[in-house]
Design a protein around this motif. Structure first.
Motif, PDB file in Angstrom:
ATOM      1  N   ARG A 185       1.527  -1.522  -0.050  1.00 22.02           N
ATOM      2  CA  ARG A 185      -0.136   0.117  -0.207  1.00 22.02           C
ATOM      3  C   ARG A 185       0.482   1.332   0.481  1.00 22.02           C
ATOM      4  O   ARG A 185       0.871   2.290  -0.719  1.00 22.02           O
ATOM      5  N   ASN A 186       2.414   0.887   0.811  1.00 22.43           N
ATOM      6  CA  ASN A 186       3.095   2.156   0.634  1.00 22.43           C
ATOM      7  C   ASN A 186       3.846   2.611  -0.456  1.00 22.43           C
ATOM      8  O   ASN A 186       3.750   4.063  -0.699  1.00 22.43           O
ATOM      9  N   LYS A 187       3.758   1.705  -0.870  1.00 28.07           N
ATOM     10  CA  LYS A 187       3.991   1.408  -2.086  1.00 28.07           C
ATOM     11  C   LYS A 187       3.807   2.426  -3.217  1.00 28.07           C
ATOM     12  O   LYS A 187       3.400   3.281  -4.319  1.00 28.07           O
ATOM     13  N   LEU A 188       2.774   2.355  -3.491  1.00 31.44           N
ATOM     14  CA  LEU A 188       1.039   1.958  -4.764  1.00 31.44           C
ATOM     15  C   LEU A 188       1.003   3.785  -4.254  1.00 31.44           C
ATOM     16  O   LEU A 188       0.719   4.727  -5.431  1.00 31.44           O
ATOM     17  N   SER A 248      -5.132  14.604  -0.574  1.00 34.28           N
ATOM     18  CA  SER A 248      -6.275  14.316   0.076  1.00 34.28           C
ATOM     19  C   SER A 248      -7.037  13.145  -1.072  1.00 34.28           C
ATOM     20  O   SER A 248      -8.133  12.760  -0.830  1.00 34.28           O
ATOM     21  N   GLN A 249      -6.577  13.028  -2.155  1.00 38.48           N
ATOM     22  CA  GLN A 249      -7.054  11.934  -3.093  1.00 38.48           C
ATOM     23  C   GLN A 249      -7.037  11.162  -2.922  1.00 38.48           C
ATOM     24  O   GLN A 249      -7.380   9.992  -2.648  1.00 38.48           O
ATOM     25  N   LEU A 250      -5.819  11.352  -3.110  1.00 37.81           N
ATOM     26  CA  LEU A 250      -4.693   9.026  -1.854  1.00 37.81           C
ATOM     27  C   LEU A 250      -5.460   9.528  -0.309  1.00 37.81           C
ATOM     28  O   LEU A 250      -5.782   7.990  -0.177  1.00 37.81           O
ATOM     29  N   ALA A 251      -6.057  10.314   0.598  1.00 40.18           N
ATOM     30  CA  ALA A 251      -6.075   9.716   1.786  1.00 40.18           C
ATOM     31  C   ALA A 251      -7.521   8.954   1.498  1.00 40.18           C
ATOM     32  O   ALA A 251      -7.796   8.215   2.144  1.00 40.18           O
ATOM     33  N   THR A 252      -8.336   9.747   0.521  1.00 35.94           N
ATOM     34  CA  THR A 252      -9.807   9.005   0.004  1.00 35.94           C
ATOM     35  C   THR A 252     -10.180   7.839  -0.331  1.00 35.94           C
ATOM     36  O   THR A 252     -10.442   6.425   0.316  1.00 35.94           O
ATOM     37  N   ILE A 310      -1.223  10.099   5.088  1.00 36.23           N
ATOM     38  CA  ILE A 310      -0.137   9.968   3.464  1.00 36.23           C
ATOM     39  C   ILE A 310       0.539  11.164   3.136  1.00 36.23           C
ATOM     40  O   ILE A 310       2.088  10.300   3.060  1.00 36.23           O
ATOM     41  N   GLY A 311       0.952  12.084   3.861  1.00 39.24           N
ATOM     42  CA  GLY A 311       2.657  12.933   4.373  1.00 39.24           C
ATOM     43  C   GLY A 311       3.490  11.867   4.633  1.00 39.24           C
ATOM     44  O   GLY A 311       4.178  12.177   4.502  1.00 39.24           O
ATOM     45  N   ASN A 312       2.913  11.666   5.732  1.00 40.56           N
ATOM     46  CA  ASN A 312       4.524  10.471   6.455  1.00 40.56           C
ATOM     47  C   ASN A 312       4.701   9.136   6.353  1.00 40.56           C
ATOM     48  O   ASN A 312       5.756   9.189   5.943  1.00 40.56           O
TER      49      ASN A 312
END
Length: 127
Positions: free
Chosen positions: A94-97, A109-113, A122-124
């Protein structure tokens, strides 16, 4: 959905640098290969598993291919190992994606959703 997730994990294992994996997972991939490692952690992840000295004396023969089971028994036979959790591997994927999508310009924000995470998380991950 589960099959798609399983295929993604197998592809990740086939194309990942094993040096980036946790020690126990790295050892398993090097010993029995990525696909058999995935099968092994899918069934026994998070457990402390006794590895029989003789491959014919274990229930693992029903889920693993014979060659992989022979290697596992030859190296760990007579001892117990802590099998890495499948979720740990899924989190790495998931983190690599997320990192790949971020490099393509998708907003936090799109990634968070998309991944059901907070914008801060997501920033971390992107660091």
């Amino acid at each position: 959905m589960q099959k798609k997730s399983n295929d993604l994990i197998k592809q990740y294992l086939l194309h990942t640098n094993v040096e980036t994996l946790p020690k126990q997972l790295k050892e398993l991939v090097e010993l029995i290969g990525p696909i058999d490692t995935y099968i092994f952690i899918s069934h026994y992840g998070g457990q402390i598993k006794y590895i029989a000295k003789n491959p014919s004396r274990t229930k693992m023969k029903h889920i693993m291919n014979e060659k992989a089971l022979n290697h596992l028994c030859a190296n760990y036979g007579g001892s117990t190992i802590e099998v890495p959790k499948q979720e740990h591997l899924e989190r790495q994927i998931r983190n690599k994606l997320i990192k790949n999508a971020s490099m393509k310009g998708i907003s936090r924000s799109q990634l968070a959703t998309q991944f059901n995470l907070s914008v801060r998380h997501i920033g971390n991950i992107k660091k």
